[in-house]
Scaffold this motif. Structure first.
Motif, PDB file in Angstrom:
ATOM      1  N   PRO A   1     141.863  50.530  -8.222  1.00  0.00           N
ATOM      2  CA  PRO A   1     141.970  49.885  -6.900  1.00  0.00           C
ATOM      3  C   PRO A   1     142.583  48.486  -6.899  1.00  0.00           C
ATOM      4  O   PRO A   1     143.402  48.161  -6.034  1.00  0.00           O
ATOM      5  CB  PRO A   1     140.517  49.846  -6.411  1.00  0.00           C
TER       6      PRO A   1
ATOM      7  N   SER B   1     139.096  47.291  -1.808  1.00  0.00           N
ATOM      8  CA  SER B   1     137.749  47.651  -1.346  1.00  0.00           C
ATOM      9  C   SER B   1     137.739  48.899  -0.476  1.00  0.00           C
ATOM     10  O   SER B   1     136.654  49.333  -0.047  1.00  0.00           O
ATOM     11  CB  SER B   1     137.131  46.478  -0.566  1.00  0.00           C
ATOM     12  N   PHE B   2     138.901  49.448  -0.189  1.00  0.00           N
ATOM     13  CA  PHE B   2     138.950  50.654   0.642  1.00  0.00           C
ATOM     14  C   PHE B   2     138.169  51.785  -0.015  1.00  0.00           C
ATOM     15  O   PHE B   2     138.210  51.969  -1.234  1.00  0.00           O
ATOM     16  CB  PHE B   2     140.395  51.126   0.836  1.00  0.00           C
ATOM     17  N   ALA B   3     137.475  52.561   0.810  1.00  0.00           N
ATOM     18  CA  ALA B   3     136.808  53.761   0.312  1.00  0.00           C
ATOM     19  C   ALA B   3     137.864  54.789  -0.098  1.00  0.00           C
ATOM     20  O   ALA B   3     139.009  54.735   0.343  1.00  0.00           O
ATOM     21  CB  ALA B   3     135.893  54.332   1.401  1.00  0.00           C
ATOM     22  N   THR B   4     137.472  55.706  -0.937  1.00  0.00           N
ATOM     23  CA  THR B   4     138.391  56.744  -1.392  1.00  0.00           C
ATOM     24  C   THR B   4     138.970  57.511  -0.205  1.00  0.00           C
ATOM     25  O   THR B   4     138.229  57.991   0.658  1.00  0.00           O
ATOM     26  CB  THR B   4     137.677  57.726  -2.331  1.00  0.00           C
TER      27      THR B   4
ATOM     28  N   GLU C   1     140.702  56.229   2.185  1.00  0.00           N
ATOM     29  CA  GLU C   1     140.864  55.347   3.347  1.00  0.00           C
ATOM     30  C   GLU C   1     142.284  54.797   3.412  1.00  0.00           C
ATOM     31  O   GLU C   1     142.844  54.374   2.411  1.00  0.00           O
ATOM     32  CB  GLU C   1     139.881  54.181   3.233  1.00  0.00           C
TER      33      GLU C   1
ATOM     34  N   VAL D   1     137.576  47.059   6.509  1.00  0.00           N
ATOM     35  CA  VAL D   1     136.613  47.188   5.428  1.00  0.00           C
ATOM     36  C   VAL D   1     135.186  47.163   5.975  1.00  0.00           C
ATOM     37  O   VAL D   1     134.319  47.943   5.568  1.00  0.00           O
ATOM     38  CB  VAL D   1     136.812  46.081   4.374  1.00  0.00           C
TER      39      VAL D   1
ATOM     40  N   THR E   1     134.164  50.581   7.853  1.00  0.00           N
ATOM     41  CA  THR E   1     134.444  51.858   7.196  1.00  0.00           C
ATOM     42  C   THR E   1     133.482  52.936   7.677  1.00  0.00           C
ATOM     43  O   THR E   1     132.270  52.766   7.627  1.00  0.00           O
ATOM     44  CB  THR E   1     134.320  51.718   5.668  1.00  0.00           C
ATOM     45  N   GLY E   2     134.054  54.010   8.180  1.00  0.00           N
ATOM     46  CA  GLY E   2     133.232  55.139   8.638  1.00  0.00           C
ATOM     47  C   GLY E   2     132.784  55.037  10.086  1.00  0.00           C
ATOM     48  O   GLY E   2     132.142  55.967  10.584  1.00  0.00           O
TER      49      GLY E   2
END
Length: 245
Positions: free
Chosen positions: A56, A125-128, A130, A238, A241-242
């Motif tokens: 990352p 820091s992005f989620a997988t 994203e 960030v 997220t979600g």
């Protein structure tokens, strides 16, 4: 179409082979959100390509490097000049003179380090899987340029931005901003409203602060707004997220 190509040529390093004319230059701002979508799409492709190879942190650094190359560092230069001027804590005329100086001072360097660093760590820091904030950040950043040109006075009579927006009817400004908002909402879903509202509040905070101290905006101020808003969108991305996507 020539106005769009003019905007694409000015805001990116993508070779389009269009001759910049006064009329197309003046009307090109209404295409800024569309150019932002092009930039964001390229960045997503880079991000997915690098993320499949590198960890990352390296991916974030490579994408931000590609971001700077794609835009030619246009807005980053404005950010540094603006930081030098406002960070000098001089009177209005002296701040404007410092912003016009081609040399970069300590405050400009620090501003660039902070903004680029925040972009890198946000991407890292992005989620997988994203990518939503990455594609919408350039769109909202160019919407900020559009709003800055339309809503606030331009200071320099002979500056690069002095003729931007001349002759564009009110409805065209509104359609362009609505287009950007619709695209962001279509990509980000309910989360897009959070990103738009958060970026909008930060935009007015930055813009009013600059107008209060300088008396208006300059081309450098536009660049600072674009960089600031892009960074804020990534930070909000960030943080949310979600949410509602």
């Amino acid at each position: 179409m020539n106005s769009f190509l003019t905007a694409l040529s000015f805001l990116t390093r993508i070779p389009v082979g269009v001759k910049m004319e006064r009329k197309t230059w003046q009307t090109s701002p209404i295409w800024y959100p569309a150019v932002g979508m092009v930039i964001g799409s390229v960045l997503v492709v880079l991000y997915q390509m690098f993320a499949s190879i590198f960890p990352p942190a390296v991916t974030g650094m490579l994408v931000v490097t590609g971001w700077v190359f794609l835009t030619g560092g246009l807005h980053l230069d404005g950010l540094m000049d603006t930081a030098d001027g406002l960070g000098s804590h001089r009177d209005r005329e002296e701040m404007l003179a410092i912003m016009k100086d081609s040399r970069t001072g300590a405050m400009g360097v620090l501003a660039a380090i902070v903004v680029l660093g925040l972009k890198v760590v946000c991407l890292a820091s992005f989620a997988t899987g994203e990518w939503v904030p990455l594609i919408v950040a350039p769109i909202i950043g160019r919407m900020a340029l559009l709003a800055g040109i339309k809503c606030f006075p331009y200071l320099r009579e002979k500056g690069l931005g002095s003729q931007l927006g001349a002759g564009i009817p009110q409805w065209a400004w509104m359609i362009s901003l609505v287009f950007g908002a619709v695209v962001v909402s279509a990509i980000a879903g309910g989360r897009g409203m959070i990103l738009l509202l958060g970026a909008g509040c930060f935009f007015f905070f930055l813009a009013y602060g600059m107008v209060k101290r300088l008396g208006g905006l300059t081309g450098d101020s536009y660049g600072a707004l674009a960089e600031g808003i892009e960074t804020m969108v990534l930070l909000l991305g960030v943080a949310t997220t979600g949410w509602g996507s």
